[in-house]
Structure formats: C-alpha cells, structure tokens
Scaffold this motif. Structure first.
Motif: not given
Length: 154
Positions: A79-82, A58, A84-85, A69-70, A88, A73
């Motif tokens: 994707d940006g969720q990856s 991060r 973020a995951r 993040q997006p 975290k 990604g």
C-alpha cells in the motif's frame, strides 16, 4: 560549489551547471539542463553504497520515476502508506531499497516491460483522478473531462 537541496536532499553538491542571479526578491538559482541533472542525481542515488534514505527514495520515486506513493506501492505490491512511512521515517527495508533501484534503472534505461507497466500505472492514476464537468447552454448539455486539482498537483 552549490549545495543542491531540491526534494530535501542534503548530500548533493553541484560543481557547475548553475547560475546565481540577483532578483528584487533575493538570489535566484537557475540550472542548466534540469532534466539531465535530475537523471544524474537519480543514477548516483541508485548506485550508492548503503540503503537509500527516505528522502532519497522519495526523490527517485517522484523525480526519477514520476510516481505517486500509491502508484509505487501498487507497482511493488504494497500500500502507498508503507511508502509514505518509509519516506517519512527514513527506514527503508532492504528488499524495497533493491526493488526501487531496479525499477529506476529499468525505467531510465528504457526497459520496455518496466516502462510499459510504469506508464500504465500513471495512466490509471490520472484516469481515476479525472472529473467530468457537464455544462448546460441553451438546453444542450456538453461534457468536459478534466484532471482534478489533485492530479494536476501530483
């Protein structure tokens, strides 16, 4: 020595280059050449042995490369969720660890193709987050393009 915890980092200590000042609200810390400090930390993280932690990823993403993040990604083809995951959970895949280090190194060293792609992604992200505010004054409409609150906070 000062324990530098910006961005959630836990393993960074400053030997000098900072001042602790008393304020009515308690102690305040100021850093000399904060941009240079950020670059030095990102260089150390990019060159460290072992896989980056989520917090370190991060820090490099946001402070070193300046991407959301997006946006990171998109640059990596996921994707940006990856992102973020990973940040975290702290579980960064080896391939992503290596790619982020390479992207940071290319960006920091001014590699033109990498810098161009990163700037293009930042520009597209800013444009997507713009809003057009149109105001009427005595029968005439005037448009004004503004960055949304989300874009300003990022």
């Amino acid at each position: 020595m000062y324990h530098y915890t910006d961005g959630g980092l836990r393993n960074v200590w400053l030997a000098n280059g900072f001042e602790i000042k008393k304020t009515p609200f308690g102690d305040a810390v100021t850093f000399h050449d904060s941009d240079g400090l950020t670059q030095a930390i990102c260089q150390a993280l990019a060159g460290k042995i072992g896989i980056l932690t989520g917090v370190e990823l991060r820090y490099i993403r946001s402070a070193g490369i300046g991407l959301s993040q997006p946006a990171l990604g998109k640059l990596m083809g996921i994707d940006g969720q990856s992102i973020a995951r990973w940040e975290k959970s702290g579980k960064v895949p080896r391939w992503a660890d290596k790619l982020v280090r390479l992207l940071y190194a290319g960006h920091a060293q001014g590699n033109e193709p990498i810098c161009r792609v990163i700037e293009r992604i930042k520009t597209v992200e800013r444009i997507v987050k713009q809003r057009i505010v149109v105001q009427e004054d005595r029968g005439h409409w005037t448009p004004n393009v503004q960055e949304s609150a989300d874009a300003v906070a990022a």
